[in-house]
Scaffold this active site. Structure first.
Site, PDB file in Angstrom:
ATOM      1  N   LYS A 186      14.898 -16.152  -9.172  1.00  0.00           N
ATOM      2  CA  LYS A 186      15.051 -17.460  -9.833  1.00  0.00           C
ATOM      3  C   LYS A 186      15.159 -18.487  -8.719  1.00  0.00           C
ATOM      4  O   LYS A 186      16.051 -18.399  -7.871  1.00  0.00           O
ATOM      5  CB  LYS A 186      16.343 -17.393 -10.656  1.00  0.00           C
ATOM      6  CG  LYS A 186      17.034 -18.683 -11.029  1.00  0.00           C
ATOM      7  CD  LYS A 186      18.246 -18.304 -11.882  1.00  0.00           C
ATOM      8  CE  LYS A 186      19.289 -19.304 -12.242  1.00  0.00           C
ATOM      9  NZ  LYS A 186      19.065 -20.686 -12.182  1.00  0.00           N
TER      10      LYS A 186
HETATM   11  P1  FBP Z   1      20.684 -25.259 -14.512  1.00  0.00           P
HETATM   12  O1  FBP Z   1      19.467 -24.913 -15.348  1.00  0.00           O
HETATM   13  O2  FBP Z   1      21.688 -26.017 -15.283  1.00  0.00           O
HETATM   14  O3  FBP Z   1      20.273 -25.895 -13.223  1.00  0.00           O
HETATM   15  O4  FBP Z   1      21.359 -23.855 -14.178  1.00  0.00           O
HETATM   16  C1  FBP Z   1      20.923 -23.071 -13.089  1.00  0.00           C
HETATM   17  C2  FBP Z   1      22.050 -22.883 -12.109  1.00  0.00           C
HETATM   18  O5  FBP Z   1      21.673 -22.034 -11.066  1.00  0.00           O
HETATM   19  C3  FBP Z   1      23.314 -22.376 -12.736  1.00  0.00           C
HETATM   20  O6  FBP Z   1      23.245 -20.990 -12.899  1.00  0.00           O
HETATM   21  C4  FBP Z   1      24.346 -22.850 -11.775  1.00  0.00           C
HETATM   22  O7  FBP Z   1      25.592 -23.040 -12.354  1.00  0.00           O
HETATM   23  C5  FBP Z   1      23.799 -24.160 -11.328  1.00  0.00           C
HETATM   24  O8  FBP Z   1      22.404 -24.126 -11.542  1.00  0.00           O
HETATM   25  C6  FBP Z   1      24.080 -24.391  -9.891  1.00  0.00           C
HETATM   26  O9  FBP Z   1      23.576 -25.633  -9.547  1.00  0.00           O
HETATM   27  P2  FBP Z   1      23.838 -26.195  -8.095  1.00  0.00           P
HETATM   28  O10 FBP Z   1      23.585 -25.053  -7.170  1.00  0.00           O
HETATM   29  O11 FBP Z   1      22.841 -27.292  -7.966  1.00  0.00           O
HETATM   30  O12 FBP Z   1      25.253 -26.645  -8.042  1.00  0.00           O
END
Ligand code: FBP
Length: 275
Positions: A186
């Site tokens: 991912k």
């Molecule tokens: P989103 O689709 O809300 O971006 O979620 C993906 C994710 O990886 C979450 O699993 C995680 O909480 C968040 O994004 C982390 O975002 P960042 O690393 O930008 O703080």
């Protein structure tokens, strides 16, 4: 006479519950740990509300931390496979310390919860990369031994990283993740179908796009989802763009129609609010 199960079958069985025809729309919901409750709209502070939406939208899997998986198990069990996230960091720490994801769960928790996969983050390029990549390698070893697939959140980050969505940097993070032995990757969108196609090409395992900050209009996000599918991605892993939406179930279904039914973003948008 006892017969050993050929190695690798359990992992294939579990992966087949997550990926349908090689594709998946996965719901990410670990934000209460990573960012804190500020991410949640008022009506979404109760995790059961959010998980209920994810189940109604028929996501192919749901990524949760242990405590929320326990508090909501009766909602997702038998309906949506669980991917247990086993690393995390809060945003309460000083910024330079937020470049390390530490263990907040273990393979034994995933087994005990009936999960079909485990997930962990590596901040590629961070000063603490070695610690996170080493922990992920151990996670792959332990998971392989019990037939659990692993999903890596491959996020380039830190002072050496000029841009977290730079195509060449994302290509490198994706390839490094595949080399570590992740089963699903991912990672961030690189801004165009052409550049994301090059990301997908460097990986022998499925690549899914990470959602990111909520787009202002649903169509913008649906277009990004369409773009990564055109690039050959296996799907999307999305949190905020769904649970911060005014129609989370509709948005989840719209994403399903793009990923699984080949709908155009415009067709998917037209279905919003209709089901
Ligand atoms: P989103 O689709 O809300 O971006 O979620 C993906 C994710 O990886 C979450 O699993 C995680 O909480 C968040 O994004 C982390 O975002 P960042 O690393 O930008 O703080």
């Amino acid at each position: 006479m006892p017969r050993n199960v050929p190695s690798g079958i359990g992992k294939k069985v579990r992966l087949s519950r997550i990926l349908k025809n090689g594709r998946a729309v996965i719901f990410a919901f670990d934000h209460g740990f990573e960012h804190g409750p500020k991410d949640f709209p008022k009506e979404m502070v109760d995790p059961r509300e959010v998980v209920r939406c994810a189940v109604d939208a028929a996501f192919d899997a749901i990524m949760l931390n242990k405590g929320i998986a326990e508090a909501t198990w009766d909602l997702w069990a038998g309906k949506v496979p669980l991917i247990l996230k086993v690393t995390g960091k809060t945003s309460l720490q000083p910024p330079e310390m937020q470049l390390l994801q530490y263990h907040i769960g273990y393979v034994r928790d995933a087994i005990a919860l009936g999960a079909d996969g485990v997930a962990g983050t590596v901040y590629w390029g961070a000063p603490q990369e070695g610690e996170m990549a080493g922990a992920y390698a151990a996670l792959v070893g332990e998971s392989d031994a019990v037939g659990l697939p692993t999903m890596i959140l491959a996020y380039p980050r830190g002072p050496a990283i000029s841009s977290q969505s730079d195509p060449e940097i994302i290509r490198y993070a994706t390839r490094a993740s595949a080399e570590l032995g992740a089963d699903l990757i991912k990672t961030h969108y690189t801004g165009s179908t052409e550049s994301f196609r090059e990301v997908v090409r460097v990986s022998p395992v499925p690549v899914l796009m990470s959602g990111g900050v909520k787009e202002e209009r649903p169509l913008e996000f649906l277009r990004i989802a369409g773009s990564v599918m055109d690039a050959g991605a296996a799907g999307v892993v999305v949190g905020r763009n769904v649970f911060q939406s005014s129609d989370p179930v509709g948005l989840g279904r719209a994403l399903r129609s793009i990923v699984h039914e080949g709908a155009t973003p415009e067709e998917a948008e037209a279905s919003l609010g209709k089901k």
